[in-house]
Design an enzyme around this catalytic site. Structure first.
Site, PDB file in Angstrom:
ATOM      1  CB  CYS A 109      -1.066   0.001   1.246  1.00  0.00           C
ATOM      2  SG  CYS A 109      -2.634   0.870   0.979  1.00  0.00           S
ATOM      3  CG  HIS A 195      -3.666  -2.778   3.746  1.00  0.00           C
ATOM      4  ND1 HIS A 195      -2.726  -2.768   4.506  1.00  0.00           N
ATOM      5  CD2 HIS A 195      -4.679  -0.896   2.857  1.00  0.00           C
ATOM      6  CE1 HIS A 195      -2.678  -1.355   4.032  1.00  0.00           C
ATOM      7  NE2 HIS A 195      -3.506  -0.941   3.410  1.00  0.00           N
ATOM      8  CD  GLU A 197      -1.173  -4.807   5.856  1.00  0.00           C
ATOM      9  OE1 GLU A 197      -1.456  -3.784   5.844  1.00  0.00           O
ATOM     10  OE2 GLU A 197      -1.180  -5.864   5.238  1.00  0.00           O
TER      11      GLU A 197
END
Length: 248
Positions: A109, A195, A197
């Site tokens: 990002c 993202h 994560e």
């Protein structure tokens, strides 16, 4: 590259307090993802990974290059195109790594955008608006090869984009609102605009908070929350990151 993989996670932001309480700082959030991906590749998180984290915002701390094999540049609420001293320092550090040929870069990002900026292409606010929550990314041929699947779903939380591909960089994917969803250069770097994560809990907290702050309109928030629990390929993306690091 051989194991153990020494990966420095550059923390470019501090998550919201409730997210920190549940999941930790970005160093911990990424470590959890990477360790899960390692197990999926039959690697041992304890033996094959050496993960460290550095606060590049408040402390402006960085790893010694001799001690690492890769850096992962995290996401952030900050603008990748701003010239705050810590952002300029991060861009310069990224450029330093790009000038050598041993240490590899993973950008996520904001980190993806910092990489684009360090490579000399335009980054900034998109006219096409926000991408939020789990969304599909159309993979290129190289993207399908790298991620080892034909389609990709990933959490998104951005209004800023990399506007073009730097010279000599391979395209990994695109979406209707973001044509540069991932960049790749063999043995040098890999990045994604989304993202990997994030999970449902993180996304829900972010969307609700930004709705209360007036950043997201009510309908925009409702739509994002409805998709927050959908399947996403975060672990598979992290597996691709590790395979990239293990490439000779």
């Amino acid at each position: 590259m051989k194991t153990p993989l020494r990966i420095a996670i550059l923390e470019c932001d501090t998550p919201l307090p409730d997210i920190v309480a549940k999941y930790g700082l970005y160093g911990r959030i990424f470590s959890t993802l990477i360790e899960t991906a390692a197990e999926g590749l039959s690697l041992s998180p304890k033996k094959d990974l050496v993960l460290s984290s550095f606060d590049v915002v408040g402390k402006q701390e960085y790893p010694n290059l001799e001690d690492i094999d890769a850096v992962l540049i995290s996401g952030s609420k900050h603008n990748s195109f701003d010239n705050d001293p810590w952002i300029v320092k991060l861009v310069e550090f990224t450029q330093t790594i790009l000038k050598q040929d041993r240490i590899r870069i993973i950008g996520v990002c904001f980190g993806h955008q910092i990489l684009g900026r360090a490579l000399g292409v335009k980054v900034g606010r998109s006219d096409d608006g926000w991408e939020i929550s789990v969304l599909p990314v159309e993979l290129s041929a190289k993207g399908k090869e790298i991620f080892q699947q034909d389609k990709l779903a990933i959490h998104q939380m951005h209004k800023d984009v990399v506007f073009e591909y730097p010279e000599g960089v391979e395209k990994l994917g695109a979406s209707p609102r973001c044509l540069v969803q991932g960049m790749y250069k063999k043995d040098r770097f890999i990045s994604v605009q989304g993202h990997p994560e994030f999970n449902e809990g993180i996304m829900v907290e972010l969307v609700k908070t930004r709705n209360k702050q007036g950043i997201f309109e009510d309908e925009q928030a409702r739509d994002a929350l409805a998709r927050s629990g959908e399947h996403h390929d975060g672990v598979n993306i992290a597996k691709a990151f590790l395979r990239f690091l293990l490439e000779d």
